[in-house]
Design a protein around this motif. Structure first.
Motif, PDB file in Angstrom:
ATOM      1  N   ALA A 107      12.307 -28.182   7.921  1.00  0.00           N
ATOM      2  CA  ALA A 107      13.255 -28.857   7.046  1.00  0.00           C
ATOM      3  C   ALA A 107      14.401 -29.484   7.847  1.00  0.00           C
ATOM      4  O   ALA A 107      14.953 -30.515   7.440  1.00  0.00           O
ATOM      5  CB  ALA A 107      13.806 -27.886   6.016  1.00  0.00           C
ATOM      6  N   ALA A 108      14.723 -28.874   8.988  1.00  0.00           N
ATOM      7  CA  ALA A 108      15.794 -29.426   9.826  1.00  0.00           C
ATOM      8  C   ALA A 108      15.431 -30.802  10.374  1.00  0.00           C
ATOM      9  O   ALA A 108      16.319 -31.570  10.775  1.00  0.00           O
ATOM     10  CB  ALA A 108      16.096 -28.465  10.973  1.00  0.00           C
ATOM     11  N   PHE A 109      14.138 -31.110  10.399  1.00  0.00           N
ATOM     12  CA  PHE A 109      13.670 -32.415  10.878  1.00  0.00           C
ATOM     13  C   PHE A 109      13.090 -33.254   9.736  1.00  0.00           C
ATOM     14  O   PHE A 109      12.328 -34.186   9.963  1.00  0.00           O
ATOM     15  CB  PHE A 109      12.603 -32.221  11.964  1.00  0.00           C
ATOM     16  CG  PHE A 109      13.106 -31.506  13.175  1.00  0.00           C
ATOM     17  CD1 PHE A 109      13.731 -32.199  14.197  1.00  0.00           C
ATOM     18  CD2 PHE A 109      12.975 -30.130  13.285  1.00  0.00           C
ATOM     19  CE1 PHE A 109      14.208 -31.539  15.330  1.00  0.00           C
ATOM     20  CE2 PHE A 109      13.441 -29.455  14.406  1.00  0.00           C
ATOM     21  CZ  PHE A 109      14.068 -30.168  15.427  1.00  0.00           C
ATOM     22  N   ALA A 110      13.450 -32.891   8.504  1.00  0.00           N
ATOM     23  CA  ALA A 110      12.992 -33.603   7.304  1.00  0.00           C
ATOM     24  C   ALA A 110      11.471 -33.571   7.174  1.00  0.00           C
ATOM     25  O   ALA A 110      10.842 -34.531   6.723  1.00  0.00           O
ATOM     26  CB  ALA A 110      13.501 -35.043   7.292  1.00  0.00           C
ATOM     27  N   LEU A 111      10.853 -32.452   7.569  1.00  0.00           N
ATOM     28  CA  LEU A 111       9.417 -32.266   7.477  1.00  0.00           C
ATOM     29  C   LEU A 111       9.108 -31.103   6.540  1.00  0.00           C
ATOM     30  O   LEU A 111       9.945 -30.211   6.334  1.00  0.00           O
ATOM     31  CB  LEU A 111       8.813 -31.997   8.861  1.00  0.00           C
ATOM     32  CG  LEU A 111       8.989 -33.097   9.914  1.00  0.00           C
ATOM     33  CD1 LEU A 111       8.503 -32.607  11.268  1.00  0.00           C
ATOM     34  CD2 LEU A 111       8.224 -34.350   9.508  1.00  0.00           C
ATOM     35  N   THR A 112       7.897 -31.090   6.002  1.00  0.00           N
ATOM     36  CA  THR A 112       7.475 -30.008   5.118  1.00  0.00           C
ATOM     37  C   THR A 112       6.040 -29.606   5.458  1.00  0.00           C
ATOM     38  O   THR A 112       5.273 -30.386   6.024  1.00  0.00           O
ATOM     39  CB  THR A 112       7.526 -30.421   3.638  1.00  0.00           C
ATOM     40  OG1 THR A 112       6.683 -31.563   3.440  1.00  0.00           O
ATOM     41  CG2 THR A 112       8.951 -30.754   3.223  1.00  0.00           C
ATOM     42  N   LEU A 113       5.675 -28.398   5.080  1.00  0.00           N
ATOM     43  CA  LEU A 113       4.303 -27.931   5.226  1.00  0.00           C
ATOM     44  C   LEU A 113       3.450 -28.533   4.110  1.00  0.00           C
ATOM     45  O   LEU A 113       3.939 -28.771   3.002  1.00  0.00           O
ATOM     46  CB  LEU A 113       4.253 -26.407   5.151  1.00  0.00           C
ATOM     47  CG  LEU A 113       4.950 -25.651   6.288  1.00  0.00           C
ATOM     48  CD1 LEU A 113       5.018 -24.166   5.961  1.00  0.00           C
ATOM     49  CD2 LEU A 113       4.225 -25.872   7.605  1.00  0.00           C
ATOM     50  N   HIS A 114       2.172 -28.756   4.419  1.00  0.00           N
ATOM     51  CA  HIS A 114       1.263 -29.320   3.417  1.00  0.00           C
ATOM     52  C   HIS A 114       1.125 -28.329   2.257  1.00  0.00           C
ATOM     53  O   HIS A 114       0.734 -27.172   2.458  1.00  0.00           O
ATOM     54  CB  HIS A 114      -0.107 -29.585   4.048  1.00  0.00           C
ATOM     55  CG  HIS A 114      -0.989 -30.462   3.237  1.00  0.00           C
ATOM     56  ND1 HIS A 114      -1.550 -30.045   2.053  1.00  0.00           N
ATOM     57  CD2 HIS A 114      -1.398 -31.751   3.415  1.00  0.00           C
ATOM     58  CE1 HIS A 114      -2.282 -31.023   1.554  1.00  0.00           C
ATOM     59  NE2 HIS A 114      -2.198 -32.069   2.354  1.00  0.00           N
ATOM     60  N   PRO A 115       1.427 -28.740   1.032  1.00  0.00           N
ATOM     61  CA  PRO A 115       1.428 -27.786  -0.095  1.00  0.00           C
ATOM     62  C   PRO A 115       0.054 -27.207  -0.420  1.00  0.00           C
ATOM     63  O   PRO A 115      -0.039 -26.081  -0.932  1.00  0.00           O
ATOM     64  CB  PRO A 115       1.957 -28.628  -1.260  1.00  0.00           C
ATOM     65  CG  PRO A 115       1.652 -30.047  -0.890  1.00  0.00           C
ATOM     66  CD  PRO A 115       1.786 -30.107   0.604  1.00  0.00           C
ATOM     67  N   ASP A 116      -1.029 -27.958  -0.149  1.00  0.00           N
ATOM     68  CA  ASP A 116      -2.371 -27.466  -0.486  1.00  0.00           C
ATOM     69  C   ASP A 116      -2.995 -26.671   0.656  1.00  0.00           C
ATOM     70  O   ASP A 116      -3.746 -25.718   0.433  1.00  0.00           O
ATOM     71  CB  ASP A 116      -3.283 -28.640  -0.855  1.00  0.00           C
ATOM     72  CG  ASP A 116      -2.795 -29.377  -2.094  1.00  0.00           C
ATOM     73  OD1 ASP A 116      -2.243 -28.706  -2.986  1.00  0.00           O
ATOM     74  OD2 ASP A 116      -2.949 -30.611  -2.160  1.00  0.00           O
TER      75      ASP A 116
END
Length: 210
Positions: free
Chosen positions: A32-41
Motif C-alpha cells: 500500500a505504501a507504493f500504491a499497490l495491492t494484492l490480487h483479490p482472487d
C-alpha cells in the motif's frame, strides 16, 4: 518460512497460522505504501502441507484446499504407503486451451500429408510434455495425448467424405510420430539434494558431499 516466486506470482509457506496472518497483513501494508495491492482472487490463506489433512479432520473439516501455481494444481495427497505426498496436476483450463489451439492448427494443416501433420504434432506434444511431465501427473499426460490423437483422427476424417480412418490406423500413426506419456522431471526432493547438497565433514577426507 519458504518462498517460491516466479515473476509476480509467489507462494509463502509458514509453520504457524499466526505467522502467516502477520506476514499477510505486513505485505498488504508494505504494498500500500507504493500504491499497490494484492490480487483479490489469487491471494488466499489456506491450510496445506504434511499435517493439514489430519489437523482438519480432527476439527471436523473437509480435505485441505488446493491451489494453482504456474499451470499446475497442487494437492495434498497420500503415497502408496499412506504418507504425505505433494501432488501436481496440470490445470484443466490450460489443457483445454492447448487442445483448442491444436485443433485449430490441424484445421490449417488438414490437407497436408499425415507425415507432415505427425511431425508437427510430435513437436507440439513433446513441448507440452517437457513442461508438464512432473511426478504424479502421468494420468493427465496420458489424457492429453489421447485427446490429441482423437483430434488428429477427426481431422483426417474431415478431409473427405470417403475417408475411413480407423482407430487402428490412427494409433499406428500416433506410435510413429507422437511421444508416449512419460515423467521427465525429478521429484522435488531429488532436485533439492542436487542443488543444495549437504557437506558431511566426518564422512571422509576431504569432506564428502551427499
Amino acid at each position: 518460512m519458504v518462498i517460491v516466486r516466479y515473476a509476480d506470482d509467489a507462494i509463502f509457506g509458514f509453520e504457524s497460522e499466526t505467522d502467516a496472518r502477520r506476514f499477510l497483513d505486513a505485505m498488504r501494508e508494505r504494498l500500500a505504501a507504493f500504491a499497490l495491492t494484492l490480487h483479490p482472487d489469487k491471494t488466499r490463506l489456506i491450510e496445506f502441507g504434511r499435517f493439514a489433512a489430519a489437523n482438519r479432520e480432527r476439527r471436523g473439516l473437509s480435505k485441505p484446499e488446493t491451489f494453482k501455481f504456474l499451470g499446475f494444481t497442487f494437492i495434498c495427497g497420500k503415497s502408496r504407503k499412506g504418507g504425505f505426498l505433494l501432488k501436481r496436476k496440470s490445470r484443466g483450463d490450460r489443457m483445454r486451451a492447448k487442445l483448442k489451439e491444436i485443433k485449430e492448427g490441424l484445421r490449417k494443416r488438414r490437407h497436408e500429408p499425415p507425415s507432415r501433420q505427425g511431425q508437427w504434432l510430435g513437436q507440439v506434444v513433446q513441448g507440452w510434455f517437457n513442461y508438464h511431465a512432473a511426478p504424479t501427473n502421468i494420468r493427465v499426460l496420458s489424457a492429453f495425448r489421447f485427446n490429441v490423437v482423437d483430434l488428429w483422427r477427426r481431422s483426417l476424417r474431415r478431409r473427405s467424405q470417403k475417408d475411413v480412418t480407423t482407430w487402428k490406423r490412427i494409433e499406428s500413426l500416433a506410435r510413429e510420430w507422437l511421444p508416449p506419456p512419460k515423467i521427465l522431471h525429478p521429484w522435488p526432493s531429488d532436485r533439492f539434494r542436487v542443488k543444495h547438497p549437504r557437506w558431511e565433514p566426518y564422512a571422509g577426507s576431504p569432506p564428502v558431499r551427499i
